[in-house]
Write a protein that holds these residues in place. Structure first.
Motif, PDB file in Angstrom:
ATOM      1  N   ASP A 116      39.130  45.682  36.167  1.00  0.00           N
ATOM      2  CA  ASP A 116      38.134  44.960  36.974  1.00  0.00           C
ATOM      3  C   ASP A 116      36.786  45.488  36.963  1.00  0.00           C
ATOM      4  OD1 ASP A 116      39.614  42.643  37.711  1.00  0.00           O
ATOM      5  OD2 ASP A 116      40.567  43.680  39.156  1.00  0.00           O
ATOM      6  N   ILE A 117      36.936  47.009  37.128  1.00  0.00           N
ATOM      7  CA  ILE A 117      35.524  47.796  37.103  1.00  0.00           C
ATOM      8  C   ILE A 117      34.605  47.464  36.125  1.00  0.00           C
ATOM      9  CG2 ILE A 117      34.801  50.079  37.031  1.00  0.00           C
ATOM     10  CD1 ILE A 117      37.367  51.374  38.118  1.00  0.00           C
ATOM     11  N   GLU A 118      35.291  47.271  34.935  1.00  0.00           N
ATOM     12  CA  GLU A 118      34.218  46.828  33.664  1.00  0.00           C
ATOM     13  C   GLU A 118      33.619  45.540  33.972  1.00  0.00           C
ATOM     14  OE1 GLU A 118      36.840  48.894  32.961  1.00  0.00           O
ATOM     15  OE2 GLU A 118      35.602  50.792  33.005  1.00  0.00           O
ATOM     16  N   PHE A 119      34.726  44.862  34.459  1.00  0.00           N
ATOM     17  CA  PHE A 119      34.177  43.286  34.555  1.00  0.00           C
ATOM     18  C   PHE A 119      33.195  42.909  35.675  1.00  0.00           C
ATOM     19  CE2 PHE A 119      37.584  42.943  31.767  1.00  0.00           C
ATOM     20  CZ  PHE A 119      37.371  42.094  30.724  1.00  0.00           C
ATOM     21  N   THR A 120      33.201  43.579  36.681  1.00  0.00           N
ATOM     22  CA  THR A 120      32.763  43.441  37.952  1.00  0.00           C
ATOM     23  C   THR A 120      31.052  43.553  37.971  1.00  0.00           C
ATOM     24  OG1 THR A 120      32.813  43.048  40.289  1.00  0.00           O
ATOM     25  CG2 THR A 120      32.842  45.373  39.442  1.00  0.00           C
ATOM     26  N   ASP A 121      30.370  43.221  39.028  1.00  0.00           N
ATOM     27  CA  ASP A 121      29.071  43.545  39.212  1.00  0.00           C
ATOM     28  C   ASP A 121      28.811  44.068  40.689  1.00  0.00           C
ATOM     29  OD1 ASP A 121      28.157  40.324  38.252  1.00  0.00           O
ATOM     30  OD2 ASP A 121      28.824  40.934  40.011  1.00  0.00           O
ATOM     31  N   THR A 122      29.942  44.069  41.565  1.00  0.00           N
ATOM     32  CA  THR A 122      29.695  44.632  42.888  1.00  0.00           C
ATOM     33  C   THR A 122      30.985  45.346  43.030  1.00  0.00           C
ATOM     34  OG1 THR A 122      28.970  42.565  43.151  1.00  0.00           O
ATOM     35  CG2 THR A 122      29.331  44.174  45.072  1.00  0.00           C
ATOM     36  N   VAL A 123      30.927  46.751  43.485  1.00  0.00           N
ATOM     37  CA  VAL A 123      32.064  47.519  44.037  1.00  0.00           C
ATOM     38  C   VAL A 123      31.916  47.935  45.570  1.00  0.00           C
ATOM     39  CG1 VAL A 123      33.489  49.799  43.637  1.00  0.00           C
ATOM     40  CG2 VAL A 123      32.696  48.487  41.727  1.00  0.00           C
TER      41      VAL A 123
END
Lengths: 916, 110
Positions: A204-211
């Motif tokens: 999910d880290i590589e797929f997301t644009d908000t953490v």
């Protein structure tokens, strides 16, 4: 000269090996230098011993000892990197005070609780342990014995412990220190989805644009995942947004776009503010919610998981403990719960805190309505030096980041949300926001609970080393689950005890109040890691009980025990762990344990030989047992049925539960899997079977076909497998659960299918209670809970005027048992310090590096004051890590828990600080 | 002797400057780099690991660093770790000495 040449040669070959690991091209000469330097080394895949991230480690051995470790380039989790702790995996086994002989407290050759430790043989150790166990078992029955285990159990270890206790001794008093770590996450999962563990994974880290991080200092506590987050941010600095919500400014804020410092406990209000904004802006994903979700709520008066004032309480702690019975609502709590300030609320639902019911969307809207920006900003602002306007602006940015339609968003949290007097509620609130938006169970979208221990998921949760659980999400209170388990374990009907056992805090309390007479500490250090510790140390040393501690080092728990069993460490045994993203990974034994240290599996199997069926499967008294099919207060005698099944009263538990005919067919040696590696457990047992493999394959029967499918043992040991995320179907792992595209358990055509089976038929009502008589099925749906803000029961006052919180630092892990054995690591942070705002220090006439007393209602300890460095608390707030037994912070922490999960809140005590 | 291999990542255009900066740090030597990805492999050498840990922390603080994490750790020749005849020594200390190390320290009784 020779030495210099050798060093230069080694340096160039280590560098070349590292370059190859991270994908820098090498010349053939460079590649051959690596081969030459490592020609006598045997590299093998393994797993890191420390946190729940689950990094792959390559271990090199030469002549029976470990000579090097490296991050595993093929491990999808860490891709060749290690954090500082991971770097020391090879060294932690070689501390100078490693325990290598059983030690028993004795005087004049006899056991004496007040005696000094003396080295004894394993036979002598087990003789005393058996005598003491049987004394308690006879006097108090299965309810009087206990095991305190952990999320550091390997899967076979946890399975042996759970089976021995539940099927053998018929006691559910086994509970892990994982209870302190992620029990609130479990309740959140089960209540929301009906099945434990995250839907997503680290990709999910590589797929997301908000953490968005909530109560998770990932930069220090999950640094390898944070390296992945940092990579993502730096690859797209403007597009990727990071928001860090914390009570104390920390390193995770360094690359964050927004840092929100909030007052302890007010995360409950902030989540509801976001939910209110979603509703107000009509940003609810109606299609997703209508198809896949229902709304729910539960009672607010559930107490705080404390003992209400008891004869054991210190006078100073009685005022807070009295809140277990009733509280007076403060102004904010009254607004948040739609009540009147000053109202006295009796805590009527402390026995059934998990009770919940369905509500309509209109009721949900009514619930979140009071959480306006003005109300929540005033309530939650945690930094006295920040203006309300600035805090408001940040809360709006937070809501925008979640709500923006095209933005993918991942929420990460750890102990800040789990170790919380309303930990289960705040976990459910995370899913509330993600489900309202339909941003869950998709690549780059989801709420994700990080864990702190290497097999909190794989063992504590999946194997079920909890007081209420059986393997694969089954529970002891459910008759169908018991029957299914009795089938796999080949037990007579009603062997398993239906009464939920005692959780880890209650085991400690039981040692003090006399309910528990025998406890066995395994793979953890509960006497240092549990809050309000003065009580439990006194209980172990002064009360009439017998404490056994299996340990590689003289920890606090070993020191207060009556018998210490020297124990093998990670690479001295075969094992498997399961990490926070459902990935199960295995390793082989690399080296032998020193001296007489033995594996936990061997210790338990050897102990089980000392019990005949007639001693454990006769009628047993269980105070308080009330269950359909059982006489009140009793477990039935099951020996007649056992004999009909072919067992004899003289059979021992080793043969009946573990070395069964089927399991003994799984032979050791097993050249295809071992590839030249030893198995000390098997050699010591000496009867030709492979316990770790046989028991793992037995255990996997619980989950196959029930959405918990694991592969077989040999698959996890294959060189080309770096763990697999369950459910594993036809050899293929599942990346995103509940999503039809990725999860074969999700019904075809559903899009999303929240198929978890637990708690899926409930009654209906409104915000104040149940109004329907009949339960309605909500199969295949997730629940969106409304949970209100509730005030922390202990808060700073005129006497104890500062907040205190504890946690981890980068270099040390938990109680420091292992990391403190590496001298260099120890020197990096020699003693735990108390971080405080410089103005708070100044107003107390204190200066940096002063030695101070930290005093709470429960005790006082000394520490060195720190006003600079990596943790920067706001005014009124302090922090000290708990790794250092010399700065014994758990003496001052409060032992309140989330009433639903029984997980301790280590984050919200009130203290005063003065010069020592 | 402990050797640690560390991966340093910088923006590709900074690679050569970063190599120079790293080579100027005591006990640090650059061995490999890849300008296209900004990846650099360095070796830190020290008798004791805490200097390496501190060194890594300092490298992480350098301007222009995107990532600095350990990759490989070689400690086979660490004399503190493997005393001459380790198992025998451990066994020999197991009686009184280790039993004493398990005694209850005063602060637990306070």
């Amino acid at each position: 000269m020779l030495e210099v040449n050798r060093r230069e040669f080694l340096k160039s070959s280590v560098a070349a090996s590292a370059a190859a690991t991270v994908g820098i091209p090498l010349s053939s000469v460079q590649a051959s230098s690596v081969k030459e330097a490592e020609k006598d080394w045997q590299w093998d895949k393994s797993v890191c011993r420390f946190c729940g991230t689950g990094c792959g480690i390559m271990v090199a051995t030469k002549e029976g000892r470990i000579v090097a470790t490296k991050g595993d380039p093929d491990a999808p989790v860490n891709r060749g990197l290690n954090c500082i702790k991971g770097y020391f995996n090879g060294k932690i086994m070689y501390g100078k005070d490693r325990l290598t002989k059983p030690l028993l407290r004795m005087t004049d050759g006899k056991f004496d609780k007040k005696g000094k430790f003396q080295a004894v043989s394993w036979d002598r150790a087990f003789d005393e342990m058996e005598k003491q166990f049987k004394k308690t078992y006879t006097e108090k029955g299965p309810a009087g014995i206990s095991i305190m285990g952990s999320g550091q159990y390997t899967i076979p270890e946890g399975y042996v412990a759970a089976k021995l206790m539940k099927a053998g001794f018929r006691s559910n008093n086994i509970d892990p220190n994982a209870r302190h770590c992620m029990a609130s996450a479990v309740v959140g999962f089960i209540q929301t989805f009906g099945i434990d563990e995250p839907s997503g994974n680290y990709d999910d880290i590589e797929f997301t644009d908000t953490v968005i991080t909530w109560g998770a200092n990932m930069a220090e506590c999950h640094p390898i995942l944070w390296a992945r987050v940092s990579d993502r941010k730096l690859a797209d600095e403007d597009g990727v947004k990071l928001i860090n919500l914390t009570t104390c400014s920390n390193q995770t804020s360094d690359i964050a776009d927004v840092e929100i410092v909030f007052k302890p406990g007010t995360d409950l209000a902030i989540w509801n503010y976001i939910a209110r904004e979603i509703v107000k802006r009509d940003a609810v994903n109606h299609d997703f919610v209508e198809k896949h979700c229902v709304f729910a709520t539960g009672p607010y008066d559930i107490g705080y998981g404390m003992r209400s004032t008891s004869k054991y309480a210190f006078d100073a702690e009685k005022d807070i403990q009295a809140k277990e019975l009733e509280i007076v609502l403060d102004k904010d709590e009254a607004i948040a719960q739609r009540k009147t300030a000053g109202m006295v609320v009796k805590q009527n639902n402390t026995k059934v805190p998990v009770k919940h019911w369905m509500i309509e969307f209109a009721e949900f809207k009514k619930g979140v309505e009071p959480y306006t920006l003005d109300f929540v900003a005033e309530l939650s602002k945690g930094d006295a030096d920040e203006s309300v306007e600035s805090h408001k602006k940040k809360l709006m940015q937070l809501a925008d980041a979640y709500i923006e339609k095209s933005r993918k968003v991942v929420s990460f949290w750890t102990m800040g949300m789990n170790q919380h007097y309303r930990g289960s509620w705040v976990n459910e609130q995370a899913y509330m926001v993600h489900l309202l938006l339909g941003k869950q169970a998709q690549p780059g979208n989801g709420a994700f609970s990080l864990t702190g221990q290497p097999s909190a998921c794989g063992t504590a949760r999946e194997v079920g080393t909890f007081a209420h659980r059986l393997p694969a999400d089954l529970v002891v209170a459910n008759p169908k689950h018991r029957k299914f388990s009795e089938g796999i374990w080949k037990l007579p009907a009603n062997t398993l005890n239906p009464k939920v056992g005692t959780h880890i805090m209650k085991i400690l309390r039981g040692l003090e109040d006399g309910n528990i007479g025998f406890t066995w500490v395994q793979v953890n250090n509960p006497f240092q890691a549990s809050a309000n510790a003065t009580h439990w140390i006194k209980a172990a040393r002064e009360m009439d009980n017998f404490v056994v501690c299996s340990d590689p080092y003289p920890t606090v728990s070993a020191k207060v025990a009556d018998l210490i069993l020297p124990t093998s460490m990670i690479y001295e045994k075969w094992g498997l762990y399961g990490n926070a993203e459902r990935r199960t990974q295995g390793w082989r034994q690399q080296v032998n344990a020193p001296g007489d240290a033995r594996t936990d599996v061997w210790q338990m199997l050897e102990f089980s030989k000392r019990f005949k069926l007639k001693e454990v499967w006769g009628e047993k008294s269980i105070p308080g047992l009330k269950s359909k099919g059982f006489e009140d207060g009793k477990l039935p005698d099951v020996m007649a049925e056992a004999e009909a099944m072919g067992y004899s009263p003289e059979d021992n538990l080793y043969d009946v539960l573990f070395a069964t005919k089927e399991n003994k067919k799984v032979a050791w040696p097993d050249d295809a899997v071992s590839k030249g590696h030893a198995n000390s457990t098997s050699d010591w047992l000496g009867d030709g079977w492979f316990p770790e493999k046989a028991l793992f394959n037995e255990y996997r029967q619980f989950g196959v076909g029930h959405a918990h499918d694991l592969a077989d043992f040999d698959t996890y040991m294959r060189d080309d497998v770096r763990g697999l995320k369950w459910p594993v179907i036809n050899g293929k792992e599942t990346k995103w659960r509940f999503n039809e595209e990725y999860d074969s358990y999700a019904a075809k055509g559903s899009g999303f299918d929240f198929y978890g089976p637990a708690l899926k038929a409930i009654k209906s009502g409104d915000l104040d209670g149940i109004t329907s008589k009949e339960a309605t099925s909500l199969a295949h749906k997730a629940k969106i809970f409304f949970r209100p803000y509730a005030a922390p029961p202990e808060q700073p006052d005129n006497n104890y005027d500062l907040w205190f919180s504890t946690g981890r630092v980068l270099e040390h892990w938990h109680t420091g048992t292992m990391t403190r054995r590496v001298p260099e690591l120890h020197r990096a942070v020699p003693t735990a310090v108390l971080w405080m705002h410089p103005d708070d220090a100044g107003s107390r006439n204190l200066a940096r590096n002063d030695i101070v007393w930290i005093e709470s209602r429960r005790g006082k300890i000394k520490a060195v004051l720190e006003t600079q460095g990596r943790n920067r608390p706001p005014k009124g707030y302090t922090f000290a890590p708990f790794f250092d037994e010399g700065v014994f912070v758990n003496k001052i922490c409060i032992d309140m828990t989330c009433p639903m999960s029984k997980e301790t809140d280590f984050k919200k005590a009130a203290i005063k600080v003065y010069k020592a | 002797m402990n050797l640690s291999a560390i991966l340093v990542t910088t923006k590709p255009q900074n690679t050569l400057n970063m190599i120079e900066t790293l080579n100027n740090i005591q006990d640090v030597e650059v061995f490999h780099h890849d300008v296209s990805s900004g990846k650099i492999i360095i070796i830190q050498e020290a008798e004791a690991i805490h200097e390496e840990v501190d060194g890594l922390k300092k490298i992480k603080q350098l301007p222009g660093i995107i990532l600095a994490e350990m990759v490989e750790h070689h400690f086979g020749d660490d004399k503190n770790l493997y005393p001459s005849s380790e198992l025998e020594n451990i066994d020999a200390t197991c009686g009184t000495q280790v039993a004493d190390s398990c005694s209850i320290p005063e602060y637990l009784n306070q």
